[in-house]
Scaffold this active site. Structure first.
Site, mmCIF file in Angstrom:
data_model
loop_
_atom_site.group_PDB
_atom_site.id
_atom_site.type_symbol
_atom_site.label_atom_id
_atom_site.label_comp_id
_atom_site.label_asym_id
_atom_site.label_seq_id
_atom_site.Cartn_x
_atom_site.Cartn_y
_atom_site.Cartn_z
ATOM 1 N N ASN A 9 0.873 -1.175 0.000
ATOM 2 C CA ASN A 9 0.000 0.000 0.000
ATOM 3 C C ASN A 9 0.909 1.224 0.000
ATOM 4 O OD1 ASN A 9 -1.753 2.086 0.506
ATOM 5 N ND2 ASN A 9 -2.302 1.423 2.577
ATOM 6 N N TRP A 10 0.983 1.871 -1.145
ATOM 7 C CA TRP A 10 1.912 3.015 -1.267
ATOM 8 C C TRP A 10 1.381 4.267 -0.582
ATOM 9 C CZ3 TRP A 10 3.844 3.098 -7.093
ATOM 10 C CH2 TRP A 10 4.444 1.869 -7.386
ATOM 11 N N LYS A 11 0.124 4.259 -0.199
ATOM 12 C CA LYS A 11 -0.511 5.440 0.413
ATOM 13 C C LYS A 11 -0.318 6.662 -0.491
ATOM 14 C CE LYS A 11 -0.033 3.185 4.822
ATOM 15 N NZ LYS A 11 0.020 3.256 6.267
ATOM 16 N N HIS A 97 -9.340 1.259 5.064
ATOM 17 C CA HIS A 97 -8.048 1.413 5.741
ATOM 18 C C HIS A 97 -8.239 2.332 6.950
ATOM 19 C CE1 HIS A 97 -3.931 2.496 6.619
ATOM 20 N NE2 HIS A 97 -3.591 1.405 5.962
ATOM 21 N N GLU A 99 -6.613 4.673 8.056
ATOM 22 C CA GLU A 99 -6.405 6.105 7.780
ATOM 23 C C GLU A 99 -7.669 6.729 7.186
ATOM 24 O OE1 GLU A 99 -2.715 5.538 5.672
ATOM 25 O OE2 GLU A 99 -1.845 4.897 7.581
ATOM 26 N N GLU A 167 -5.010 -4.879 10.497
ATOM 27 C CA GLU A 167 -3.947 -3.903 10.741
ATOM 28 C C GLU A 167 -4.230 -3.177 12.055
ATOM 29 O OE1 GLU A 167 -1.992 -2.660 6.794
ATOM 30 O OE2 GLU A 167 -3.762 -1.411 7.018
ATOM 31 N N GLY A 173 3.020 2.124 10.854
ATOM 32 C CA GLY A 173 4.034 3.173 10.737
ATOM 33 C C GLY A 173 4.754 3.500 12.034
ATOM 34 N N SER A 213 3.812 -2.262 10.271
ATOM 35 C CA SER A 213 5.258 -2.343 10.516
ATOM 36 C C SER A 213 5.887 -3.675 10.094
ATOM 37 C CB SER A 213 5.579 -2.042 11.982
ATOM 38 O OG SER A 213 5.205 -0.713 12.297
ATOM 39 N N GLY A 234 3.042 -1.086 4.224
ATOM 40 C CA GLY A 234 3.018 0.347 3.933
ATOM 41 C C GLY A 234 4.415 0.848 3.600
ATOM 42 N N GLY A 235 5.071 1.439 4.580
ATOM 43 C CA GLY A 235 6.386 2.070 4.381
ATOM 44 C C GLY A 235 7.381 1.205 3.616
HETATM 45 P P1 13P Z 1 3.324 0.308 7.638
HETATM 46 O O1 13P Z 1 3.814 -0.949 6.981
HETATM 47 O O2 13P Z 1 4.051 1.541 7.183
HETATM 48 O O3 13P Z 1 3.250 0.168 9.132
HETATM 49 O O4 13P Z 1 1.816 0.530 7.130
HETATM 50 C C1 13P Z 1 0.908 -0.512 7.193
HETATM 51 C C2 13P Z 1 -0.291 -0.116 6.430
HETATM 52 O O5 13P Z 1 -1.024 0.772 6.831
HETATM 53 C C3 13P Z 1 -0.567 -0.820 5.169
HETATM 54 O O6 13P Z 1 -1.851 -0.591 4.730
#
Ligand code: 13P
Length: 251
Positions: A9-11, A97, A99, A167, A173, A213, A234-235
């Site tokens: 997930n590149w956000k 998600h 967020e 998640e 993150g 993470s 994510g990251g």
């Molecule tokens: P991180 O891997 O950066 O913790 O993010 C997880 C995420 O929100 C994937 O959708």
């Protein structure tokens, strides 16, 4: 047997040049390989069509959201319908998600409608759920995810058109991850909840990803937990070495 799914997930990251390079790097890793797992990348909407247009085999391409309206077109400024996402060449979309649940006040009802729109448009919906830090501290993690499953997973979901991503919000993150025992407990509870919602057969085939993470150093352990059928990253999905470092733990 549930095949594992390694999803990025590149956000809200990557401009055109770097984003296309990153997508190409993922496609190159997968090209001509008989990988024992599936791969999915979810670039921002701005790059979705361009990424999907790059020649690629096997790898899924997904959006990070779709519109909530049941209409596939109309006066909905700023929204992109599931039909449009599918039209761009996408195979999947994330919905719900944390967020979006937090920053855009999306309720289970909204998430469920988005998942349904995705499925009706021929996309696989990756329904995200997970408790906050306070909910975990209060011992409510299992109740929260059960409620989110009941509220956000459409009754018509199957293992082909739906994937669950657990998640924990406090792990996203932050570099913090739950213990493998905690992950096992929640994933087992999710599978049970899916069983009462969708029946034994569908629930036993549906993939449940862990996200929060995930990195190359902890991926092997997290992905070996019972009922963990992949990762939503994510990251670490923004660097090919890290994304592929995670995927490579499954080779
Ligand atoms: P991180 O891997 O950066 O913790 O993010 C997880 C995420 O929100 C994937 O959708």
């Amino acid at each position: 047997m549930r095949r594992k799914l390694i999803a990025g997930n590149w956000k809200m990251n990557e401009l055109k040049t770097e984003g296309l390079e990153l997508a190409q790097a993922v496609f190159d890793k997968c090209a001509g390989q008989k990988l024992p797992f599936d791969v999915l990348i979810c670039p921002p909407m701005s790059l979705l069509g361009m990424v999907a247009d790059l020649p690629h085999e096997v790898v899924g391409v997904g959006s990070q959201d779709v519109a909530c309206t049941t209409k596939s077109a109309g006066a909905f400024t700023g929204d992109v319908s599931a039909t449009m996402v599918k039209d761009l060449g996408a195979t999947h979309t994330l919905v719900g998600h944390s967020e979006r649940r937090t920053m855009h006040h999306e309720t289970d009802e909204v998430v469920c409608q988005k998942a349904l729109n995705a499925m009706n448009a021929g996309l696989t919906a990756v329904v995200c759920i997970g408790e906050t830090e306070i909910e975990r501290e209060n011992g409510e993690a299992l109740t929260v995810v059960a409620r989110q499953i009941k509220g956000s997973v459409p009754k018509t979901a199957t293992a082909d058109n739906c994937v669950i991503a657990y998640e924990p919000v406090w792990a996203i993150g932050t570099g913090k991850t739950p213990t493998t025992e905690d992950v096992a407990e929640v994933h087992t509870a999710i599978r049970q909840e899916l069983t009462s919602l969708l029946g034994e057969k569908i629930a036993s085939q549906m993939r449940i990803l862990y996200g929060g993470s995930v990195k190359p150093s902890n991926a092997k352990e997290l992905l070996s937990v019972e009922n963990v059928d992949g990762a939503l990253i994510g990251g670490a999905s923004l660097k090919i070495e890290d994304f592929w470092g995670i995927a490579a733990t499954q080779l």
